[in-house]
Design a protein around this motif. Structure first.
Motif, short mmCIF file in Angstrom:
data_model
loop_
_atom_site.label_atom_id
_atom_site.label_comp_id
_atom_site.label_asym_id
_atom_site.label_seq_id
_atom_site.Cartn_x
_atom_site.Cartn_y
_atom_site.Cartn_z
N ASP A 126 0.80 -1.32 -0.08
CA ASP A 126 -0.02 -0.01 -0.02
C ASP A 126 0.95 1.36 0.07
N PRO A 127 0.66 2.13 -0.80
CA PRO A 127 1.67 3.54 -1.04
C PRO A 127 1.45 4.14 0.28
N LYS A 145 4.39 -6.86 1.80
CA LYS A 145 3.74 -7.31 0.66
C LYS A 145 2.55 -8.28 1.04
N HIS A 146 1.43 -7.98 0.54
CA HIS A 146 0.18 -8.77 0.86
C HIS A 146 -0.65 -8.90 -0.57
N ALA A 172 3.79 8.65 -9.02
CA ALA A 172 4.66 7.57 -9.65
C ALA A 172 3.92 6.01 -9.18
N ALA A 173 3.36 6.10 -7.83
CA ALA A 173 2.65 4.61 -7.58
C ALA A 173 1.69 4.52 -8.54
N TYR A 174 0.95 5.55 -8.85
CA TYR A 174 -0.52 5.16 -9.86
C TYR A 174 0.05 4.84 -11.04
N LYS A 175 1.24 5.20 -11.63
CA LYS A 175 1.46 4.88 -13.06
C LYS A 175 2.23 3.46 -13.03
N SER A 176 2.43 2.80 -11.76
CA SER A 176 3.07 1.44 -11.54
C SER A 176 2.29 0.46 -11.85
N ARG A 177 2.69 -0.91 -12.01
CA ARG A 177 1.93 -1.98 -11.91
C ARG A 177 1.61 -2.30 -10.42
N HIS A 234 7.88 -2.87 -6.92
CA HIS A 234 8.46 -2.44 -5.82
C HIS A 234 8.43 -0.81 -6.08
N ARG A 235 7.68 -0.27 -5.72
CA ARG A 235 7.64 1.16 -5.97
C ARG A 235 8.77 2.09 -5.39
#
Ligand code: GA4
Length: 323
Positions: free
Chosen positions: A205-206, A251-252, A303-308, A312-313
């Protein structure tokens, strides 16, 4: 590059038949919020696992039940009625698609922002198209969980000897927090196949802190330091708290169940968009070097919302990363 059609993307949600039955993680630390040592226990749990559950949380069971019932009423409507509040912008109603980068899951959800600066036409649509009780119950629940989240952050700050540094970020009006209700429908096909189905793929979670409550259906798993997955037994009378990326998240993921549908409600406590985030000098010893550069929550969130989902952002913000 192969672009997956919707159906094959969904097929990928089935985990290989050979995957080992996951271990059950029975040692989730339990923190009684009224206990004088609560702060120390939380800090220890965050350092060791990144997850704990809280009891004596002060959230009236009726507040939870009322929202759970309203959410279920929403999800039991026809697909076309639910779709009026979707596709998510990223808020509103979503089904199977998570985020905008091709991630899929066996899940339908409502995602809402608590940030007054963010206007989401899909959320407006949601509350216009549904009985007022849904909005009132969401507000009541968010109000109660935000308070508890701030208390936990206060305790954590004190437990780390930093005073009240974290709770302020979530307490302020412009805190960029969000709220999500996930429904993982039961999938009967799983029964015979002996396979597992991904409800919500592996991710971190970011934000700062996530507060989760679920019904009595299992599904939540965490990734242990040795890389194996462990199931967290559900406990509808407690809240599970996990740290977000800004504290180094665990990570979950969530697996769907063959017989029972899972309903979970998660409050993601985040700072305001302009908040500067960086290593706290008092927690970095003289011999250690800061690995992360300073950033604002806006930068990190973008950046997080552009990632998959599974990226591991946080590594994007390593000082050595040039992205
Ligand atoms: C994971 C935590 C929250 O559910 C969420 C998710 C968001 C979304 O569903 O739109 C993200 C995901 C989450 C992280 C990476 C990006 C953004 C989907 C996705 C692929 C609401 C959040 O804040 O980040």
């Amino acid at each position: 590059m192969v672009v997956l059609s919707n159906q094959s993307a969904l097929n990928e949600l089935f985990l290989a038949k050979t995957c080992n039955p996951s271990t059950v993680f029975t040692a989730v630390p339990e923190v009684d919020l009224s206990h004088p040592d609560a702060k120390t226990m939380m800090v220890k749990a965050c350092q060791e696992i990144g997850l704990f559950k809280v009891v004596n949380h002060g959230i009236p069971p009726e507040v939870i039940t009322r929202l759970e019932n309203e959410a279920l009423k929403f999800f039991m409507q026809s697909q076309s009625q639910k779709d009026k509040a979707g596709p998510p912008d990223p808020f509103g109603y979503g089904s199977k698609r998570i985020g905008t980068n091709g991630d899929m899951g066996w899940v339908e959800y409502l995602l809402l922002s608590t940030n007054p600066d963010i206007v989401s036409p899909k959320s407006v649509e949601l509350f216009e198209q549904n009985p007022e009780a849904l909005r009132l119950c969401v507000e009541e629940y968010i109000g109660a969980v935000k308070k508890m989240c701030c208390f936990v952050l206060e305790e954590m700050g004190e437990g780390l000897g930093l005073g009240n540094v974290f709770s302020r970020m979530v307490r302020e009006e412009r805190s960029d927090s969000c709220f999500r209700v996930n429904r993982y429908p039961a999938c009967v096909e799983l029964e015979e196949s002996g396979r597992n189905l991904i409800g919500f793929g592996e991710h971190t979670d970011p934000q700062i802190l996530s507060v989760l409550r679920s019904n009595n259906t299992s599904g939540l798993q965490i990734c242990l330091p040795d890389g194996t997955w462990a199931s967290i037994p559900p406990d509808p009378s407690s809240f599970f708290v996990n740290v977000g990326d800004l504290f180094q998240s665990v990570k979950h993921r969530v697996l769907a169940d063959s017989r029972m549908s899972r309903l979970s409600m998660i409050y993601f406590g985040g700072p305001s968009l302009e908040e500067k985030i960086g290593p706290l000098p008092s927690l970095v010893s003289k011999e250690e070097q800061n690995i992360y550069r300073e950033l604002t929550w806006r930068e990190y969130k973008n950046a997080a919302y552009k990632s998959r989902l599974s990226d591991h952002r946080i590594t994007l913000f390593h000082k050595s990363s040039h992205t």
